[in-house]
Scaffold this active site. Structure first.
Site, PDB file in Angstrom:
ATOM      1  N   ASP A   9       0.861  -1.179   0.000  1.00  0.00           N
ATOM      2  CA  ASP A   9       0.000   0.000   0.000  1.00  0.00           C
ATOM      3  C   ASP A   9       0.901   1.234   0.000  1.00  0.00           C
ATOM      4  OD1 ASP A   9      -1.685   2.121   0.540  1.00  0.00           O
ATOM      5  OD2 ASP A   9      -2.815   1.066   2.092  1.00  0.00           O
ATOM      6  N   ILE A  10       0.890   1.995  -1.072  1.00  0.00           N
ATOM      7  CA  ILE A  10       1.810   3.122  -1.216  1.00  0.00           C
ATOM      8  C   ILE A  10       1.597   4.180  -0.143  1.00  0.00           C
ATOM      9  CG2 ILE A  10       0.399   4.551  -2.777  1.00  0.00           C
ATOM     10  CD1 ILE A  10       2.996   5.032  -4.413  1.00  0.00           C
ATOM     11  N   GLY A  31      -9.187   5.595  -7.071  1.00  0.00           N
ATOM     12  CA  GLY A  31      -7.981   4.786  -7.076  1.00  0.00           C
ATOM     13  C   GLY A  31      -6.916   5.280  -6.121  1.00  0.00           C
ATOM     14  N   ASP A  33      -5.134   7.917  -6.279  1.00  0.00           N
ATOM     15  CA  ASP A  33      -5.273   9.358  -6.051  1.00  0.00           C
ATOM     16  C   ASP A  33      -6.147   9.618  -4.825  1.00  0.00           C
ATOM     17  OD1 ASP A  33      -5.242  12.085  -6.322  1.00  0.00           O
ATOM     18  OD2 ASP A  33      -6.406  12.157  -8.184  1.00  0.00           O
ATOM     19  N   SER A 116      -1.205   5.721 -14.808  1.00  0.00           N
ATOM     20  CA  SER A 116      -2.089   5.564 -15.982  1.00  0.00           C
ATOM     21  C   SER A 116      -2.569   4.140 -16.235  1.00  0.00           C
ATOM     22  CB  SER A 116      -1.423   6.087 -17.262  1.00  0.00           C
ATOM     23  OG  SER A 116      -1.332   7.489 -17.238  1.00  0.00           O
ATOM     24  N   GLY A 118      -4.448   2.266 -14.384  1.00  0.00           N
ATOM     25  CA  GLY A 118      -5.738   1.945 -13.772  1.00  0.00           C
ATOM     26  C   GLY A 118      -6.869   2.335 -14.692  1.00  0.00           C
ATOM     27  N   VAL A 119      -7.720   3.266 -14.223  1.00  0.00           N
ATOM     28  CA  VAL A 119      -8.893   3.676 -15.001  1.00  0.00           C
ATOM     29  C   VAL A 119      -8.494   4.418 -16.284  1.00  0.00           C
ATOM     30  CG1 VAL A 119     -10.415   3.757 -13.015  1.00  0.00           C
ATOM     31  CG2 VAL A 119      -9.114   5.798 -13.633  1.00  0.00           C
ATOM     32  N   TYR A 120      -7.265   4.908 -16.366  1.00  0.00           N
ATOM     33  CA  TYR A 120      -6.827   5.588 -17.590  1.00  0.00           C
ATOM     34  C   TYR A 120      -6.513   4.610 -18.711  1.00  0.00           C
ATOM     35  CZ  TYR A 120      -6.551  10.264 -15.491  1.00  0.00           C
ATOM     36  OH  TYR A 120      -6.854  11.489 -14.924  1.00  0.00           O
TER      37      TYR A 120
END
Length: 355
Positions: A9-10, A31, A33, A116, A118-120
């Site tokens: 986990d970052i 996500g 972010d 980028s 993930g959802v991107y």
């Protein structure tokens, strides 16, 4: 510039800077972010509002607030459009600009999510390759020593890796035994005793005698004297062998320790001990010794000799050793590729250990 792949986990990493896969507003989202903003607290959002957003491919830095990390670097990655809108160039720019900010702010460690991917919609394997290539290229041109972590989070972490199926098939078959073990790599507090073939305390025997409360027997003195004689008569040690091989193979020292995925402090320790053959030799963790075998492109017999100098061996009882032997035998001498395979099997990576 050690580069490590981790599944974590970052928001919980104790590094100088973590990178946020941000959107152009920098005001949080879904996500990673959203997770970073939640963990950092509302003060992060307030500082981000003053930044007035960011363009795709660029990065801006803020404090970490409630995060363990001192800084958050907000990088805006591209949305994937099939690779037709300079996505690779923009993603490369994200990593470069983030690393520049880390250097400017004197960071010694930085952790990246897969920007980028993930959802991107950026394809996972392509995104991972851009990250690794960009980070390695950046540090080819900069001498700053920063520990870099690529955080592949979740159950699908292995989906980022491009490993030949033939390699996985071979290793899976080799692992199809009940007696295999996973070897942990740590900085040993012992050194190899060339007299007995065992590990002994790093404490200097003379210091040990001075601090010993009970009276030292004649037999104790005899054993310690024999140990000192063995140390004085020892053959080439690990550090000396590494430095000799670098010279014989005409390899640049900086290129060598970078290829071994270790930081310059460790390499300087090796070089210092090679120049001072007297005294207690430096014994690296096994993962560092293996890393230099890969960096120096040693064959199996040379690797065994190098490990022996450090007090280790290659064993078919350890999963890591099986993978290392396979990689060496098949000329896989890119430390990143070797570590990708180790990561795939949830094994310790080789090179400098990370905290």
């Amino acid at each position: 510039m050690p580069l490590f792949i981790i599944n974590d986990d970052i928001t919980k990493l104790k590094v100088d800077a973590i990178v946020n896969a941000a959107n152009r507003s920098l005001l949080g989202g879904g996500g990673v972010d959203g997770a970073i903003h939640r963990a950092a607290g509302p003060a992060l959002l307030n500082e981000c509002k003053a930044l007035h957003g960011s363009k795709t491919g660029e990065a801006k830095i803020t404090k970490g607030y409630k995060l363990p990390a001192k800084y958050v670097i907000h990088a805006v990655g591209p949305v994937w459009h099939g690779g037709k809108r300079n996505e690779e160039e923009l993603l490369t720019s994200c990593y470069n600009n983030s690393l520049k900010l880390a250097v400017e702010n004197q960071c010694k460690s930085i952790a990246f999510p897969m920007i980028s991917a993930g959802v991107y919609g950026y394809p996972k394997i392509k995104a991972f390759k851009v990250a690794v290539q960009t980070i390695n290229t950046f540090f080819d041109n900069y001498q700053d020593d920063i520990d870099v972590y690529l955080v592949l989070f979740g159950k699908d972490a292995n989906n980022f890796l491009d490993i030949d199926k033939a390699i996985l098939d071979y290793i899976d078959k080799a692992f199809d035994r009940d007696d295999l073990e996973v070897e942990e790599f740590s900085e040993d507090k012992h050194l190899f005793n060339p007299l007995t073939g065992t590990l002994i305390s790093r404490l200097d025997p003379k210091s040990f005698l001075m601090n010993k409360k009970k009276e030292t027997s004649f037999w104790d003195l005899f054993k310690i004297n024999k140990l000192n004689e063995a140390i004085d008569k020892r053959e080439e040690n690990f550090s000396s062998m590494v430095m000799r091989l670098i010279k014989e193979k005409n390899i640049d020292e900086v290129a060598c320790y970078k290829a071994a995925n270790v930081n310059k402090q460790i390499f300087y320790k090796i070089r210092r001990h090679a120049s001072k053959p007297d005294g207690i030799p430096y014994q690296p963790a096994k993962g560092i010794a293996l890393a230099f075998a890969i960096a120096l492109k040693l064959d199996i017999e040379e690797t065994k000799k190098l490990l022996e100098k450090a007090g280790y061996s290659l064993s078919k009882s350890y999963k890591t050793d099986i993978i290392i032997e396979y990689c060496i035998s098949n000329n896989i001498n890119d430390i990143n590729k070797v570590n990708e395979i180790l990561f795939y099997y949830k094994l310790p990576l080789i090179g400098s250990k990370y905290n």
